[in-house]
Design a protein around this motif. Sequence first.
Motif, PDB file in Angstrom:
ATOM      1  N   VAL A 176      33.753  -1.035  24.309  1.00  0.00           N
ATOM      2  CA  VAL A 176      34.145  -0.960  22.906  1.00  0.00           C
ATOM      3  C   VAL A 176      32.987  -0.336  22.129  1.00  0.00           C
ATOM      4  O   VAL A 176      31.845  -0.818  22.229  1.00  0.00           O
ATOM      5  CB  VAL A 176      34.492  -2.347  22.339  1.00  0.00           C
ATOM      6  N   LEU A 226      31.782  -0.834  16.837  1.00  0.00           N
ATOM      7  CA  LEU A 226      32.284  -2.125  16.379  1.00  0.00           C
ATOM      8  C   LEU A 226      31.774  -2.408  14.964  1.00  0.00           C
ATOM      9  O   LEU A 226      30.583  -2.257  14.684  1.00  0.00           O
ATOM     10  CB  LEU A 226      31.814  -3.228  17.343  1.00  0.00           C
ATOM     11  N   SER A 241      32.585  -5.204  11.430  1.00  0.00           N
ATOM     12  CA  SER A 241      33.340  -6.311  10.842  1.00  0.00           C
ATOM     13  C   SER A 241      33.144  -6.291   9.327  1.00  0.00           C
ATOM     14  O   SER A 241      32.019  -6.066   8.836  1.00  0.00           O
ATOM     15  CB  SER A 241      32.851  -7.652  11.409  1.00  0.00           C
ATOM     16  N   VAL A 294      38.094  -6.461  11.889  1.00  0.00           N
ATOM     17  CA  VAL A 294      37.167  -5.949  12.894  1.00  0.00           C
ATOM     18  C   VAL A 294      37.765  -4.678  13.484  1.00  0.00           C
ATOM     19  O   VAL A 294      38.919  -4.675  13.934  1.00  0.00           O
ATOM     20  CB  VAL A 294      36.892  -6.978  14.014  1.00  0.00           C
ATOM     21  N   GLY A 302      37.012  -0.939  15.934  1.00  0.00           N
ATOM     22  CA  GLY A 302      36.204  -0.329  16.978  1.00  0.00           C
ATOM     23  C   GLY A 302      37.019   0.658  17.772  1.00  0.00           C
ATOM     24  O   GLY A 302      38.213   0.860  17.521  1.00  0.00           O
ATOM     25  N   ARG A 318      33.758 -10.053  17.924  1.00  0.00           N
ATOM     26  CA  ARG A 318      33.749  -8.959  18.905  1.00  0.00           C
ATOM     27  C   ARG A 318      35.171  -8.671  19.378  1.00  0.00           C
ATOM     28  O   ARG A 318      36.073  -9.522  19.255  1.00  0.00           O
ATOM     29  CB  ARG A 318      32.870  -9.296  20.113  1.00  0.00           C
ATOM     30  N   GLY A 372      28.163  -8.363  19.420  1.00  0.00           N
ATOM     31  CA  GLY A 372      29.194  -8.426  18.391  1.00  0.00           C
ATOM     32  C   GLY A 372      28.601  -8.117  17.006  1.00  0.00           C
ATOM     33  O   GLY A 372      27.453  -7.688  16.896  1.00  0.00           O
TER      34      GLY A 372
END
Length: 566
Positions: A465, A468, A470, A483, A485, A542, A560
């Motif tokens: 991933v 990422l 958030s 979130v 990604g 995550r 994360g």
Amino acid sequence: MRADLRLPLSLTASLAAAALAATTLAVTAAPAAAADPLVGIGRAVTDDAQRGLFQVTAWTDAPQAKITRVSAKVRQGDTVLVDIPTLPVVPDSWDPSAANVFRLPDTAVLKLVEDGGRIPALGTYAIDVTATDSLGNKQTRTDAGQLDFRLRPELAFHPGKPTYADRNARPSGTLVGIQPGSGHRVPLAGLPVSVERLTPVKTAPQQVVTDTAGRFTAAPYPVAGTDLDETRFHAAFTGDSAEVHGSVEDYRALFEWVPRKVAVTATADKKRALNGQTVTVSGRMTDPAAANAPVANHTVRVRLGGPRYGTGPTATVRTGADGRFTARLVAAAGTGAGGWTAESPDRYVDFPTRSGVLAIPLDSRTDLTSWYLNADGRVTVSGIFRARYETDPDFPTPQFVRLEQLGDGGWKAIAWASVNSAYYNEFTLSAASRGGYFRVRHLTTDHFAESSSGSFRLARLDTRVVSLNSGPEPVTKGGYVTVTGGLQHYADWNWRAYANAPVVLQFQPRGSTTWKQMATGRSNASGKVSLKAKATGDGTWRIRHYGDSRHFNTPASAGGDYVDVR
């Protein structure tokens, strides 16, 4: 009269009817013959073990009567030599008919005049027997038997004792006659004894004449050094003269010989030999009695194999002028591990068997039953280890198999397992791996040779991933966190978007080590992911993908994005 001596009933009736008719028709006919006697006497028989004794059977057919006395006379022509007033019944016999057997007791054994008896010379004599029952019935049988008062032959026999220098057996022995009464052994001179070899090759009998002491020695029989334990002889004598009567024989195996004692040293060029490899055993033979001088031109037998003795390759070689020998043998798997031996095939040459350690491993098989690569990056392989050509062989010690993976430096072991017996010879190997080429291999031991399953490939695509993020950050408690990604997989030697793949949103509260699943979804056609969940407190967010049959899980250790909740 005994039943077996009576006339048949039909014949008796016919005779009675004829007698009655004769009486009716002719009153002046001659008187009838006297009835058969009620007392019967059988044959007098000489005891062959002690010819100064004899016994006889007597019985009575008179009702409620029994034999009360049996007497006998031994005579030569008309001259009575011995008058025996009473022959006692044979005592303590299990035979019910023994009540009718009467025997001259051991204490009254007949002897020659020279031994204090009344028999003038060796030979045969007539026996007359008289028997009387309790009712007074009496019967005498003249020439009831013949006393065989002659020597009983006895043969003592030895097969001979060949030596290293004289490899011949000379059977010899003594022929004597056992004298009646006294039991004295009398040498039998000038009589022929038959001697023959029975094995390993049968020969025609040779006649050997005894000397004045009754001794005899046969002509020599050559005995090879390999036939000593198999050589057997037979000696026999038969006589029927005025002094000697009877047959005697004896069988003897050759059990003694005198070998030459030598010393032998030997060594092998290896401790382990695989199937088809040559093993060289060399050594030297010397004579300790001659200052350890070399012993030339003598055979040595060298054999491979131990526990199954006699099944391995064998070579017979000869020592050279310096006493040295060399044997080359090809190892054959399946003849058993255990060593090598050097021994003498010639029994006339004696030295302790020399031996040494030599392992001849069995050919083995390493067969696979299953193999797979987990999505979490772990390879697991199961299979069976066994001997290639034998069913359930013994596993004297545990055997080890190992899982190997091919890398830049070649094959590298990544897991090991042991196999303990032929009945539990299954194994399972497991190790962390991201895929590649694998094989299961057993390295050579003293019991099993090397074997391999052959290589096989296991592969999955790595996933990750990227980008990422958030937000919003900070977020109000009870509000939603989004979130985002990008999900990718490594295909065709590059990282590419992984579309329409399942993903999960996970949250780890501050101070915790546990991840909680908060939402699920799928990547879009460009591999983009966007998931949202309600914020309950500070922590890390995550996105993860759990692989399918072609993909690994995204790494659990991937970082994360921390979000502060206010």
